[in-house]
Design a protein around this motif. Sequence first.
Motif, short mmCIF file in Angstrom:
data_model
loop_
_atom_site.label_atom_id
_atom_site.label_comp_id
_atom_site.label_asym_id
_atom_site.label_seq_id
_atom_site.Cartn_x
_atom_site.Cartn_y
_atom_site.Cartn_z
N SER A 62 -5.57 -0.02 4.04
CA SER A 62 -6.14 0.62 2.74
C SER A 62 -5.05 0.30 1.49
CB SER A 62 -6.05 2.16 2.82
OG SER A 62 -6.11 2.68 1.50
N THR A 63 -5.53 0.06 0.32
CA THR A 63 -4.71 -0.07 -0.88
C THR A 63 -3.62 1.02 -0.90
OG1 THR A 63 -6.46 0.90 -2.11
CG2 THR A 63 -6.49 -1.46 -1.80
N ASN A 64 -4.16 2.25 -0.48
CA ASN A 64 -3.17 3.20 -0.51
C ASN A 64 -2.25 3.14 0.57
OD1 ASN A 64 -3.78 4.75 -2.73
ND2 ASN A 64 -5.70 5.40 -1.54
N ALA A 65 -1.95 1.94 1.50
CA ALA A 65 -1.15 1.96 2.63
C ALA A 65 0.19 2.27 2.31
CB ALA A 65 -1.55 0.50 3.34
N THR A 66 1.18 2.80 2.99
CA THR A 66 2.40 2.83 3.06
C THR A 66 3.34 1.68 3.52
OG1 THR A 66 2.97 4.03 5.02
CG2 THR A 66 2.53 5.38 3.22
N GLN A 67 4.46 1.31 3.01
CA GLN A 67 5.29 0.20 3.55
C GLN A 67 5.11 0.24 5.03
OE1 GLN A 67 6.39 -2.32 1.92
NE2 GLN A 67 5.20 -1.55 0.29
#
Length: 619
Positions: free
Chosen positions: A193-198
């Motif tokens: 997702s574009t909200n993915a964490t590192q």
Amino acid sequence: MNNPNKNAMDASKLSDDQLAVKASEELALEGEMEEANEVFNSLFSTRRPKDASAGLSSGAKSISKGILAGAVSLVAQPIAGAQAEGTLGFFKGLATGVASAVALPLTGVAVGAYQVARGMGNQGEANKAGKEGMQWDDEKRSWYYYFLDKEAEEILEWENANKLGGAGGKHGSSSSLEREVKDREFYDLLNVSTNATQGQIKKAYYKEARKVHPDKCPGDPDAATKFQTLGQAYQILSDETTRENYDKNGKPQNGNQDEMVSAIDTTVFFNVMFGSTLVEPYVGELWIASIADLMMKDMGANANKDEAELAETLAGKAQKNTEESKMKQKKREIQIAKYLREKVQTFVDGTLPLDDFAAGVQIEACKIADGSFGTTFLNTIGFQLEVEAEEYIGFQKSHFDGYKAQAKKSASNTSTNFKITGSIIKAANAGRKVYKEVEEAQQVQAGTDGKNIAASGAAGSGSAAKTKEEMETEQAMLAAKKLEEQLPTILELAWAINTRDIRTTLKHACQKVFADASATLDQRLQRAQAVKVIGSEFMAIGKLVGATKKDEDIAMSMEDIKARAEVAVMTTMAKAQGQEVSEDDTEELIRQHAKMAADRDAAGQNFAGAGASAPKESL
């Protein structure tokens, strides 16, 4: 004694105008009091002293500051008064200055005596805390037990909150709603997702990389390209700066250049450049590599901005980068401290006798010595480990030995600082020389081109004048050639900086190992003894091998430095594309590049000699 009720009654009898005047006077008085408090606090420290020694030091500073401030006031007040009110102001200022010249030193003496008394009163607590292995917190002014693992957890929490998409991160939302980005190709490649964490991005990269790795897909001719593209996507999204730029602007237009900037891992580059792979557990990521990493990130993220936007962006990032650098350095020190703690544990718990432990260290030191800059690393690391251990053991057993180790360390630090200063001066002179030579060559070239243009115009024929692009290319090549000649000087400066960086980092790492309250005082003393063994063996092997190598590590030729830099770039790019490159591979490549360069130079000299000796054709 003032009666509050009486004051309230008196105030109730005042008119509105009188109340306003009274309130204004009280506010002015309050402001003057605050200003006086600020001046007092800036001159005299009343912070709680650690012990009698700290109290005495604080007291002496307060007395000296009071005397100095009084002397300054005696001179400054009459001058300020004369400028404001003439002769009358001069005498007013003189009276104020005399009063300050008496009051400020007396205040300094009073505060100094108070601090000395407090320090002596705290000495008992300091002795008890020292025996229990507690540490002094300079900010909170209190004693506490330090735990290495606890500080490591705090650094990890900070990273998660600020860099790895935690609660305070930019990309830490677990919402199902996608953030709007200009281009999502890289997110789709990693299937995130574009909200993915590192953390999610890293996990997804490893998962997808296994699917398209060329070794896993021998029948797919496009596997290498897919793997390289996936690596590029990960390089962009795994860094906050390049990810932010990608989200805003999409894929870079000047493909190869921006891809190269985003793909370069400065740690890999400097590990090859300085041969620090074998000693990485002792030195971590060199400071010079961290600075280069920050510069490259900013360069890649701000490549398309104009000067005004760039200045504003960099100004906003300065504070963030400073905080990030501090936390990165703390993490580096903690990692080294944990490595040292683990390395000496076999000796501390009695699993390995001292002689066997020392023998293992000797074998490790010999391997390091065989590598590039090995003896330099051994001497630098060995000295700092030995002196830090000597200082800790010295203060635990007899203060004389502790102070002796401190003096030894101070002398070495002074010598290192002199070397850095000398290297900076040499590098600055070299830079001015390069600039002057290039400028003179440009003037000569401009004059030659002008004559050629005039001659061809008069003759009506001849070679065409050089274009602006051709002239700029020639000038750039000349500048690069002149700069290459100064590479040994630049390398000398880099090594002087590396030496101080390594010593400072190891100093703090060792202090953490020895202060770690997860071990008893006896175990901490054993840790220090083991660390001293590592330092002593490193220095012994370093001096032994260094005597035969005759400092050839630092005194590299220009060709050797160029070869190492070229291979460093090649290795960095290869690893960015997922290729495995060992240290033996890089060293062999460096030797090959240096040999090729030497062969080219020899061939060029032979050609020039043959041209000079060839018979001239008769006219």
